[in-house]
Design a protein around this motif. Structure first.
Motif, mmCIF file in Angstrom:
data_model
loop_
_atom_site.group_PDB
_atom_site.id
_atom_site.type_symbol
_atom_site.label_atom_id
_atom_site.label_comp_id
_atom_site.label_asym_id
_atom_site.label_seq_id
_atom_site.Cartn_x
_atom_site.Cartn_y
_atom_site.Cartn_z
ATOM 1 N N THR A 1 -53.118 -9.866 -38.677
ATOM 2 C CA THR A 1 -52.003 -9.847 -37.732
ATOM 3 C C THR A 1 -51.915 -8.501 -37.040
ATOM 4 O O THR A 1 -51.749 -8.416 -35.825
ATOM 5 C CB THR A 1 -50.678 -10.148 -38.460
ATOM 6 O OG1 THR A 1 -50.796 -11.403 -39.112
ATOM 7 C CG2 THR A 1 -49.515 -10.172 -37.501
ATOM 8 N N HIS A 2 -52.050 -7.436 -37.812
ATOM 9 C CA HIS A 2 -51.961 -6.096 -37.241
ATOM 10 C C HIS A 2 -53.140 -5.805 -36.311
ATOM 11 O O HIS A 2 -52.976 -5.158 -35.282
ATOM 12 C CB HIS A 2 -51.885 -5.045 -38.352
ATOM 13 C CG HIS A 2 -50.724 -5.249 -39.263
ATOM 14 N ND1 HIS A 2 -49.413 -5.136 -38.841
ATOM 15 C CD2 HIS A 2 -50.665 -5.578 -40.572
ATOM 16 C CE1 HIS A 2 -48.611 -5.369 -39.848
ATOM 17 N NE2 HIS A 2 -49.344 -5.650 -40.913
ATOM 18 N N LEU A 3 -54.302 -6.294 -36.667
ATOM 19 C CA LEU A 3 -55.474 -6.090 -35.814
ATOM 20 C C LEU A 3 -55.348 -6.819 -34.487
ATOM 21 O O LEU A 3 -55.648 -6.265 -33.423
ATOM 22 C CB LEU A 3 -56.745 -6.548 -36.538
ATOM 23 C CG LEU A 3 -57.195 -5.686 -37.708
ATOM 24 C CD1 LEU A 3 -58.350 -6.358 -38.441
ATOM 25 C CD2 LEU A 3 -57.598 -4.321 -37.230
ATOM 26 N N VAL A 4 -54.897 -8.060 -34.530
ATOM 27 C CA VAL A 4 -54.726 -8.835 -33.304
ATOM 28 C C VAL A 4 -53.636 -8.205 -32.447
ATOM 29 O O VAL A 4 -53.789 -8.069 -31.228
ATOM 30 C CB VAL A 4 -54.388 -10.309 -33.627
ATOM 31 C CG1 VAL A 4 -53.995 -11.068 -32.372
ATOM 32 C CG2 VAL A 4 -55.564 -10.977 -34.311
ATOM 33 N N ARG A 5 -52.535 -7.801 -33.068
ATOM 34 C CA ARG A 5 -51.444 -7.174 -32.319
ATOM 35 C C ARG A 5 -51.929 -5.903 -31.639
ATOM 36 O O ARG A 5 -51.636 -5.649 -30.469
ATOM 37 C CB ARG A 5 -50.272 -6.876 -33.251
ATOM 38 C CG ARG A 5 -49.084 -6.277 -32.536
ATOM 39 C CD ARG A 5 -47.908 -6.093 -33.469
ATOM 40 N NE ARG A 5 -47.354 -7.385 -33.804
ATOM 41 C CZ ARG A 5 -47.117 -7.793 -35.048
ATOM 42 N NH1 ARG A 5 -47.378 -7.012 -36.065
ATOM 43 N NH2 ARG A 5 -46.610 -8.983 -35.263
ATOM 44 N N MET A 6 -52.708 -5.084 -32.368
ATOM 45 C CA MET A 6 -53.222 -3.840 -31.801
ATOM 46 C C MET A 6 -54.184 -4.125 -30.649
ATOM 47 O O MET A 6 -54.135 -3.459 -29.611
ATOM 48 C CB MET A 6 -53.925 -3.024 -32.884
ATOM 49 C CG MET A 6 -54.446 -1.684 -32.403
ATOM 50 S SD MET A 6 -55.225 -0.719 -33.690
ATOM 51 C CE MET A 6 -56.638 -1.722 -34.089
#
Length: 61
Positions: free
Chosen positions: A37-42
């Motif tokens: 989730t954090h990777l996609v958001r970034m």
């Protein structure tokens, strides 16, 4: 001090909004997707704000 934290939270949420919308559209949740989730958001935030910056620079120059 609480007004500063509230203002900072509001500004941060507005800058992170494109990535949050993308994660919600893909159905990614922090509990189920782990660190993805954090990777996609970034990734989405970087792409959106880079394109916005390039457009602003192209208009100004």
């Amino acid at each position: 001090m609480s007004k500063t934290a509230t203002f900072g939270d509001t500004v941060a949420k507005s800058f992170l909004l494109p990535g949050t919308i993308a994660c919600n559209a893909l159905g990614l949740r922090s509990e189920t997707a782990g660190d993805y989730t954090h990777l996609v958001r970034m990734l989405i935030n970087s792409l959106v704000w880079t394109v916005a910056g390039v457009i602003v620079v192209a208009i100004v120059v």
